[in-house]
Design a protein around this motif. Structure first.
Motif, short mmCIF file in Angstrom:
data_model
loop_
_atom_site.label_atom_id
_atom_site.label_comp_id
_atom_site.label_asym_id
_atom_site.label_seq_id
_atom_site.Cartn_x
_atom_site.Cartn_y
_atom_site.Cartn_z
N LEU A 39 -29.20 34.72 -14.63
CA LEU A 39 -29.03 33.20 -13.85
C LEU A 39 -29.22 33.31 -12.31
CD1 LEU A 39 -25.72 31.73 -15.39
CD2 LEU A 39 -28.05 31.04 -15.92
N LEU A 40 -28.95 34.55 -11.80
CA LEU A 40 -29.11 35.07 -10.61
C LEU A 40 -30.64 35.25 -10.28
CD1 LEU A 40 -27.55 35.78 -7.79
CD2 LEU A 40 -27.36 37.95 -8.64
N ALA A 41 -31.27 35.94 -11.50
CA ALA A 41 -32.57 36.32 -11.14
C ALA A 41 -33.74 34.82 -11.09
CB ALA A 41 -33.16 36.95 -12.29
N ILE A 42 -33.20 33.78 -12.02
CA ILE A 42 -33.96 32.66 -11.76
C ILE A 42 -33.52 31.57 -11.14
CG2 ILE A 42 -34.73 33.23 -14.20
CD1 ILE A 42 -32.81 30.90 -15.19
N SER A 43 -32.52 31.65 -10.36
CA SER A 43 -31.67 30.84 -9.40
C SER A 43 -32.67 30.12 -8.33
CB SER A 43 -30.49 31.37 -8.68
OG SER A 43 -30.05 30.44 -8.04
N PRO A 44 -32.83 28.81 -8.32
CA PRO A 44 -33.66 28.44 -7.49
C PRO A 44 -33.23 28.62 -6.08
CG PRO A 44 -33.31 26.50 -9.29
CD PRO A 44 -32.18 27.84 -9.34
N THR A 45 -31.92 28.60 -5.81
CA THR A 45 -31.46 28.80 -4.15
C THR A 45 -31.54 30.33 -4.06
OG1 THR A 45 -29.68 27.16 -4.57
CG2 THR A 45 -29.11 28.67 -2.60
N PHE A 46 -31.11 31.34 -4.83
CA PHE A 46 -31.61 32.54 -4.47
C PHE A 46 -32.88 33.08 -4.55
CE2 PHE A 46 -26.99 32.39 -5.20
CZ PHE A 46 -26.53 33.05 -4.17
N LEU A 47 -33.87 32.42 -5.16
CA LEU A 47 -35.09 32.90 -5.30
C LEU A 47 -35.89 32.27 -4.11
CD1 LEU A 47 -37.40 34.34 -6.90
CD2 LEU A 47 -37.69 32.00 -8.30
N PHE A 48 -35.40 31.28 -3.72
CA PHE A 48 -36.18 30.54 -2.38
C PHE A 48 -35.87 31.25 -1.38
CE2 PHE A 48 -35.69 27.69 1.21
CZ PHE A 48 -36.97 27.48 1.51
N TYR A 49 -34.44 31.57 -1.08
CA TYR A 49 -34.23 32.44 0.20
C TYR A 49 -34.55 33.95 0.02
CZ TYR A 49 -31.50 28.67 1.95
OH TYR A 49 -31.25 27.48 2.31
N SER A 50 -34.98 34.41 -1.02
CA SER A 50 -35.41 35.65 -1.40
C SER A 50 -36.67 35.70 -1.13
CB SER A 50 -35.47 36.36 -2.72
OG SER A 50 -33.89 36.37 -3.23
N ARG A 51 -37.45 34.48 -1.08
CA ARG A 51 -39.13 34.41 -0.60
C ARG A 51 -39.09 33.82 0.80
NH1 ARG A 51 -42.62 34.71 -4.61
NH2 ARG A 51 -43.87 33.14 -3.70
N THR A 52 -38.08 33.92 1.46
CA THR A 52 -38.04 33.36 3.02
C THR A 52 -37.59 34.38 3.88
OG1 THR A 52 -37.59 30.97 2.20
CG2 THR A 52 -37.26 31.55 4.65
N SER A 53 -38.29 34.61 5.18
CA SER A 53 -37.54 35.48 5.94
C SER A 53 -36.39 34.90 6.72
CB SER A 53 -38.80 35.74 7.02
OG SER A 53 -38.48 36.73 7.85
N GLY A 54 -35.22 35.38 6.32
CA GLY A 54 -33.82 35.00 6.91
C GLY A 54 -32.99 35.70 6.33
N SER A 55 -31.83 35.56 6.85
CA SER A 55 -30.72 36.48 6.75
C SER A 55 -29.84 36.08 5.46
CB SER A 55 -29.71 36.62 7.69
OG SER A 55 -29.38 35.54 8.27
N ALA A 56 -30.22 34.87 4.90
CA ALA A 56 -29.08 34.42 3.71
C ALA A 56 -29.06 35.48 2.70
CB ALA A 56 -29.69 33.08 3.37
N MET A 57 -30.35 35.99 2.09
CA MET A 57 -30.31 36.89 1.29
C MET A 57 -29.67 38.39 1.39
SD MET A 57 -30.98 36.30 -1.82
CE MET A 57 -29.62 37.02 -2.53
N LEU A 58 -29.87 38.79 2.64
CA LEU A 58 -29.29 39.96 3.01
C LEU A 58 -27.83 39.82 2.98
CD1 LEU A 58 -31.64 40.87 6.13
CD2 LEU A 58 -31.91 41.44 3.81
N ALA A 59 -27.12 38.86 3.48
CA ALA A 59 -25.89 38.58 3.40
C ALA A 59 -25.17 38.44 2.03
CB ALA A 59 -25.31 37.42 4.41
N SER A 60 -25.99 37.58 1.21
CA SER A 60 -25.54 37.68 -0.25
C SER A 60 -25.66 38.77 -0.89
CB SER A 60 -26.40 36.45 -0.71
OG SER A 60 -26.47 35.05 -0.21
N ALA A 61 -26.55 39.65 -0.80
CA ALA A 61 -26.80 40.70 -1.50
C ALA A 61 -25.62 41.71 -1.10
CB ALA A 61 -28.15 41.31 -1.40
N THR A 62 -25.54 42.02 0.19
CA THR A 62 -24.64 42.94 0.67
C THR A 62 -23.04 42.79 0.35
OG1 THR A 62 -24.71 41.94 2.77
CG2 THR A 62 -25.95 43.90 2.46
N ILE A 63 -22.91 41.49 0.54
CA ILE A 63 -21.25 40.97 -0.10
C ILE A 63 -20.98 41.17 -1.59
CG2 ILE A 63 -21.63 38.51 -0.37
CD1 ILE A 63 -18.54 39.99 1.13
N LEU A 64 -22.08 40.63 -2.43
CA LEU A 64 -22.01 41.11 -3.92
C LEU A 64 -21.84 42.55 -4.05
CD1 LEU A 64 -22.08 39.79 -6.56
CD2 LEU A 64 -24.45 39.99 -6.60
N ALA A 65 -22.79 43.27 -3.41
CA ALA A 65 -22.54 44.72 -3.44
C ALA A 65 -21.20 45.27 -3.07
CB ALA A 65 -23.85 45.52 -2.70
#
Length: 634
Positions: free
Chosen positions: A153-179
């Motif tokens: 679900l995380l792999a195909i999530s439209p929200t997380f996939l969009f921010y993974s393909r966008t130059s911004g800090s949203a995915m950096l914060a999400s990945a590190t808090i999950l880690a």
């Protein structure tokens, strides 16, 4: 007297046994139950199978995030960050804009790989892929099936996939808090210091990831306060633990563990921390990582102020300054993109009722994040990641709880028939609503009532046949499958299907037109021609300051470009916005579209439905254009 003569007892001869034939026992004929009642043998999923499935999901996630990263031009926010990374790489100094990790990391990538749209999006794409991999750390909490479902679900999530393909800090914060959450669970389970040091490194990166990190911190603090206030059940305390782990050992046993400090909560919740010496070393390591990233390896000493303190100020301004999104923006976001979160909401209810430890904490995390984001005045779109993340994990956990009930052929038969019936009803409903949303529909509205009645009969029949509990179990699994299909549909439209036009989406207000690359290429070629013709004195290219973003990034390789407030002279090339007239002299002009801005206005249900299914624009768009004037050469 003569002695008495003793007589021997007479020997009784027993007749020899008559040989008899052995009795042949006939085994009773077994009564074979109906095939539908024969229980299935539970399939033990081997370790190799789980690992292979997880690697497959990880490869799919990487493919979806890395393919065609430079297909779309950078948006305005991306351009602003990319220009700062370019300046930092050139040694010109840079304002980290509250995003030290992204700006510093992109500067290093530009130095190694060169400047391009795909390069400045590479770091979030890698972080988005690693976020899917980090779900493996939750395997002990979610189970094998739950972990695989959550990762998918995380792999195909439209929200997380969009921010993974966008130059911004949203995915950096999400990945590190999950880690960080996963490493905290591993630290609590193993009591090994190496996980404390790994956690310190991740926390150091998390602090420097950007303003969204503080949104995660606020949500987690509120969730922890709610968790410690939950009443315990019975004599055994409900243990949240610092990682949200559900412990069943006594407090005395936990306190007896050497090297760990127990902190008792309000209702018996037990928090375990490493010993002070270990905490000190881990804290120093985390601070060193944060300092190195914030200051770009000590090359930008202003990074602590620009990167960490300013990011906190940016987050606070997002809470207090009014934005354009309505009160129901995040709810509409869930229904439009990440619909599997509805299963996660059901999982949150079940987790809270069961006091399920980590799942309960995930439920409180999602609740706190949603409330904080909705209560904020700005309601930034990227804050949706703060509650979508725990809800997707909860969807996986609930699936793990439902799967053990599928152990008979009868249940699987009910699941198959129910899935087929729901698919037919939903397809029929979609077709009817699509027809009714046309200007001249040729179907009566009674068909919608017929679909609703069919669904009601299906549910009522299932409750009558297999009971309420089993009906809810099968409905949740069918709902997960259908909502996943909806999420895939949204992912295709948002990230791939619509090409360059993103202004029709909920959280994209302005999109950059592909014309900007054509403009940059034309200006570059004109500049080359001027240099080849030795027109050095006339090779000046002036661009209006109002067009700096995004033209400054795409004209970065044209050395003679200057941004000015007003073009009054007669340069060789002038780039002017709007309906501006050409400078004095003989000029030839070509107009280009730079950006398109559209405000989402769903209007009536027909407009909303066609936007939801076909992504048709739901509001009028406004384009920003520029004209390139080239002076005639003699």
């Amino acid at each position: 007297m003569a002695p008495t003569r003793q007589r021997r007892p007479a020997t009784v001869r027993r007749p020899a046994p008559v040989p008899t034939r052995p009795v042949r026992r006939v085994a009773p004929t077994p009564t074979t139950p109906p095939a539908s009642l024969v229980p299935l043998v539970p399939i033990e999923v081997g370790e190799l199978t789980v690992r292979a499935a997880f690697v497959g999901i990880l490869l799919v996630a990487a493919f979806l995030r890395l393919i065609g990263l430079d297909d779309r031009p950078l948006q305005r926010d991306e351009v602003e960050l990319a220009l700062q990374s370019l300046s930092l790489m050139r040694g010109e100094g840079a304002d980290l804009l509250g995003h030290p990790w992204l700006v510093s990391g992109n500067a290093l990538l530009i130095l190694m790989l060169g400047a391009s749209d795909g390069v400045v999006r590479l770091l979030p794409a890698v972080a988005g892929t690693l976020a899917v991999g980090v779900v493996w750390l939750f395997r002990g909490i979610l189970g094998n099936v739950g972990m695989l479902v959550a990762a998918a679900l995380l792999a195909i999530s439209p929200t997380f996939l969009f921010y993974s393909r966008t130059s911004g800090s949203a995915m950096l914060a999400s990945a590190t808090i999950l880690a960080a959450a996963g490493l905290l669970i591993r630290l609590h389970a193993t009591r090994q210091e190496k996980w404390a040091y790994a956690l310190a490194v991740v926390v150091g990166l998390f602090i420097t990831s950007g303003p969204l990190a503080w949104a995660f911190v606020a949500a987690l603090v509120l969730a922890a306060l709610l968790a410690t206030s939950l009443p315990r059940e019975g004599a055994a305390p409900w243990r949240l633990g610092i990682v949200g782990a559900s412990l069943h050992s006594s407090a005395s046993q936990d306190q007896a563990m050497p090297g760990w400090l127990p902190l008792v909560g309000k209702h018996g919740g037990l928090f375990l921390l490493p010993a002070p010496e270990s905490l000190r070393r881990a804290g120093l390591l985390g601070a060193a990582v944060a300092g190195l990233v914030a200051t770009a390896a000590l090359t930008n000493l202003r990074g602590i102020q620009d990167g960490v303190v300013d990011s906190l100020a940016l987050w606070w301004s997002s809470l207090t300054q009014p934005g354009e999104n309505s009160l129901g923006f995040y709810l509409l976001h869930l229904l439009s993109y990440d619909m599997p979160t509805l299963i996660g909401i059901a999982g949150a209810v079940v987790a809270i009722r069961r006091r399920a430890g980590v799942p309960t904490f995930l439920a409180l995390w999602a609740m706190a994040a949603f409330l904080l984001a909705t209560a904020s005045a700005g309601r930034p779109a990227e804050h949706a990641t703060t509650f979508v993340l725990p809800l997707l994990l909860l969807a996986g956990w609930l699936t793990e709880q439902l799967v053990p009930g599928l152990r008979s052929r009868e249940t699987l038969r009910h699941l198959g028939l129910g899935s087929l019936a729901v698919l037919i009803i939903s397809s029929f409903t979609r077709a009817v609503l699509g027809n009714l949303s046309l200007a001249d529909p040729d179907l009566p509205g009674i068909f919608i009532l017929a679909a609703a009645l069919a669904l009601f009969i299906l549910i009522a029949g299932a409750v009558w046949t297999i009971g309420t509990s089993q009906t809810l179990r099968l409905a949740a699994l069918i709902g997960l499958a259908l909502s996943t299909l909806v999420a895939i549909h949204a992912t295709a439209n948002l990230n791939f299907g619509r090409g360059q036009d993103l202004a029709v989406e909920l959280f994209v207000r302005q999109t950059t037109s592909p014309d900007i690359r054509t403009l940059a290429g034309d200006v570059f070629q004109v500049g080359q021609v001027l240099v080849l013709n030795r027109k050095d004195k006339d090779s000046e290219i002036l661009v209006e300051e109002s067009l700096r973003n995004p033209l400054a990034w795409y004209l970065r390789d044209v050395k003679s470009v200057q941004f000015v407030g007003r073009i009054g002279a007669s340069p060789a090339v002038a780039v002017m916005g709007g309906e501006a007239k050409a400078p004095r002299g003989a000029y030839a002009g070509q107009r280009y579209t730079l950006t398109t801005t559209r405000k989402f206005e769903p209007g009536d249900w027909k407009t909303w439905w066609r936007w939801w299914t076909l992504r048709e624009p739901a509001g009028a768009g406004q384009a920003v254009r520029a004209t390139v004037f080239v002076k005639a050469q003699r």
